[in-house]
Design a protein around this motif. Structure first.
Motif, PDB file in Angstrom:
ATOM      1  N   ILE A 297      -6.231  10.304   3.749  1.00 45.09           N
ATOM      2  CA  ILE A 297      -7.127  11.214   3.044  1.00 45.09           C
ATOM      3  C   ILE A 297      -8.042  10.374   2.156  1.00 45.09           C
ATOM      4  N   TRP A 298      -9.325  10.472   2.410  1.00 40.15           N
ATOM      5  CA  TRP A 298     -10.334   9.651   1.733  1.00 40.15           C
ATOM      6  C   TRP A 298     -11.143  10.515   0.768  1.00 40.15           C
ATOM      7  N   GLN A 299     -11.473   9.975  -0.388  1.00 45.00           N
ATOM      8  CA  GLN A 299     -12.326  10.682  -1.338  1.00 45.00           C
ATOM      9  C   GLN A 299     -13.779  10.602  -0.888  1.00 45.00           C
ATOM     10  N   THR A 300     -14.506  11.711  -1.030  1.00 46.38           N
ATOM     11  CA  THR A 300     -15.914  11.721  -0.653  1.00 46.38           C
ATOM     12  C   THR A 300     -16.717  10.754  -1.506  1.00 46.38           C
ATOM     13  N   SER A 301     -16.417  10.698  -2.813  1.00 48.10           N
ATOM     14  CA  SER A 301     -17.058   9.738  -3.707  1.00 48.10           C
ATOM     15  C   SER A 301     -16.097   8.591  -3.933  1.00 48.10           C
ATOM     16  N   PRO A 302     -16.338   7.436  -3.318  1.00 50.85           N
ATOM     17  CA  PRO A 302     -15.388   6.330  -3.442  1.00 50.85           C
ATOM     18  C   PRO A 302     -15.327   5.794  -4.862  1.00 50.85           C
ATOM     19  N   GLY A 313     -14.645   4.398 -11.456  1.00 54.12           N
ATOM     20  CA  GLY A 313     -15.352   5.603 -11.038  1.00 54.12           C
ATOM     21  C   GLY A 313     -14.451   6.804 -10.937  1.00 54.12           C
ATOM     22  N   ASN A 314     -14.881   7.760 -10.108  1.00 53.61           N
ATOM     23  CA  ASN A 314     -14.156   9.026  -9.982  1.00 53.61           C
ATOM     24  C   ASN A 314     -13.207   9.062  -8.802  1.00 53.61           C
ATOM     25  N   GLY A 315     -13.140   7.995  -8.036  1.00 54.91           N
ATOM     26  CA  GLY A 315     -12.265   7.978  -6.867  1.00 54.91           C
ATOM     27  C   GLY A 315     -10.819   7.880  -7.262  1.00 54.91           C
ATOM     28  N   PRO A 316      -9.887   7.870  -6.290  1.00 56.10           N
ATOM     29  CA  PRO A 316      -8.460   7.847  -6.582  1.00 56.10           C
ATOM     30  C   PRO A 316      -8.021   6.519  -7.183  1.00 56.10           C
ATOM     31  N   VAL A 317      -7.087   6.577  -8.083  1.00 59.66           N
ATOM     32  CA  VAL A 317      -6.515   5.378  -8.667  1.00 59.66           C
ATOM     33  C   VAL A 317      -5.421   4.876  -7.753  1.00 59.66           C
ATOM     34  N   SER A 318      -5.428   3.571  -7.451  1.00 60.01           N
ATOM     35  CA  SER A 318      -4.516   3.035  -6.445  1.00 60.01           C
ATOM     36  C   SER A 318      -3.065   3.274  -6.814  1.00 60.01           C
ATOM     37  N   GLY A 319      -2.735   3.278  -8.101  1.00 59.06           N
ATOM     38  CA  GLY A 319      -1.349   3.533  -8.502  1.00 59.06           C
ATOM     39  C   GLY A 319      -0.906   4.932  -8.116  1.00 59.06           C
ATOM     40  N   LYS A 320      -1.806   5.907  -8.274  1.00 55.81           N
ATOM     41  CA  LYS A 320      -1.482   7.281  -7.903  1.00 55.81           C
ATOM     42  C   LYS A 320      -1.336   7.411  -6.397  1.00 55.81           C
ATOM     43  N   VAL A 321      -2.167   6.688  -5.680  1.00 55.18           N
ATOM     44  CA  VAL A 321      -2.076   6.714  -4.217  1.00 55.18           C
ATOM     45  C   VAL A 321      -0.712   6.230  -3.776  1.00 55.18           C
ATOM     46  N   LYS A 322      -0.269   5.116  -4.344  1.00 54.42           N
ATOM     47  CA  LYS A 322       1.026   4.557  -3.960  1.00 54.42           C
ATOM     48  C   LYS A 322       2.154   5.517  -4.339  1.00 54.42           C
ATOM     49  N   ALA A 323       2.036   6.129  -5.513  1.00 57.10           N
ATOM     50  CA  ALA A 323       3.077   7.061  -5.933  1.00 57.10           C
ATOM     51  C   ALA A 323       3.150   8.243  -4.982  1.00 57.10           C
TER      52      ALA A 323
END
Length: 352
Positions: A297-302, A313-323
């Motif tokens: 799942i990719w964010q529209t605004s990277p 920026g407004n994209g996902p934080v890598s720590g949250k992605v891993k969690a």
């Protein structure tokens, strides 16, 4: 500070074989949901925003080629190589009904107005319409498809059916009342993906190395863009309609400007061809399913990543992605859904 644009996807594990279809529900009071079809025979339901695994629908005996949710995300349907389409309770995961076919079912779709009709198509070259209020009643059949049915969809308030074939080019539009073809959208190659836009204005198709946009009401060709490789799937951003994504044999998910066709982004991460891409209903993200068995799942605004790895920026934080990925893996382990358990020997004839 040196900055660069980078998309960090949410990676959703769980399927043990290729992911071949994805479907987002509309936005409901409980959010929106994502269902996936895989050759491992077990469709999966996820939170469409976070990718968190919710449950697995178990009961098919062959590869699942197609999946969908109704407008309230209360019921799911799936089409399989085991010669059946199944109706599921999306809240409990229970199988509500199994509709027998005489060959592989490649596509399925709920009607949109009151969701009491289920449309299926497959290797039999027959479109079937099942009345879910009378699931034991014989379906209505439209049997003049020129080839094996690959995709199906409803449009025009369920007055028209759209279908494409695996071995014949073009998209056919059928009048539901007469069962006759009223229009054919001509393409050189077989159409592997056909999507009706959220506002009902456009039909987005992928055929070979071309992505096309058609007027869904007058059926004229609006845009046609040549891609750098064969694209198996394409999806139009639902809110502004100013961009689209496409994925295919080169394993990358590419983002394009709708008006010019210019490539404005390229997401790398899959380890196999991309079979399906779909925008979320809020337009803020899009999902891709691949031969590698993962959904991303990719964010529209990277995100804008600084040189020290900080998310600016407004994209996902890598720590949250891993969690999120770890949470999904933990849930799967708790329910003993392992790759070993899902990857047992299957009847080769049902995995086509």
């Amino acid at each position: 500070m040196d900055k660069k644009r980078s998309s960090v996807p949410l990676v959703c594990h769980g399927h043990s074989r290729p992911v071949v279809d994805l479907f987002y529900s509309p936005i409901t009071p409980d959010g929106f949901f994502l269902i996936s079809a895989s050759k491992d025979s077990s469709p999966m339901l996820r939170n469409g925003e976070t990718g968190d695994w919710i449950g697995t629908f178990e009961g098919h005996k062959g590869a699942v080629w197609s999946c969908c949710l109704d407008t309230n995300a209360l019921r799911a349907a799936s089409g399989s190589a085991d010669f059946s389409a199944k109706l599921w309770d999306a809240l409990t995961g229970d199988e509500l009904h199994s509709f027998d076919h005489k060959h592989i079912v490649r596509a399925c779709a709920f009607s949109e107005q009151d969701t009491h009709l289920l449309l299926t198509g497959g290797f039999e070259k027959i479109l079937r319409i099942f009345d879910l209020n009378r699931p034991d009643a014989p379906p209505r059949e439209v049997d003049s498809s020129p080839g094996s049915v690959r995709t199906v969809a409803w449009l025009h308030s369920d007055q028209t059916i759209l279908s494409s074939c695996s071995d014949v080019g073009g998209v056919r539009l059928w009048d539901v009342r007469s069962g006759k073809i009223v229009q054919t959208l001509e393409t050189k190659s077989p159409v592997t993906s056909a999507e009706v836009s959220q506002d009902g204005r456009y039909i987005t198709t992928a055929d070979g190395s071309t992505v096309k946009f058609w007027d869904a009401n007058h059926f004229g060709l609006v845009k046609s863009y040549n891609m750098s490789c064969d694209m198996e799937s394409a999806s139009l951003e639902p809110k502004l309609g100013n961009k689209f994504v496409a994925g295919g044999e080169d394993m990358w998910v590419r983002i394009f400007d709708f008006h010019t066709g210019e490539e404005i982004g390229c997401n790398k991460g899959h380890h196999g061809p991309v079979h399906c891409v779909r925008f979320s209903p809020d337009g803020e993200s899009y999902a891709s399913g691949s031969e590698d068995g993962t959904i991303r799942i990719w964010q529209t605004s990277p995100a804008i990543i600084g040189e020290n790895g900080t998310n600016l920026g407004n994209g996902p934080v890598s720590g949250k992605v891993k969690a999120g990925a770890d949470d999904i893996s933990r849930k799967l382990e708790d329910l003993n859904v392992s790759r070993e358990g899902k990857n047992g020997e299957k009847d080769k004839s049902t995995d086509v």
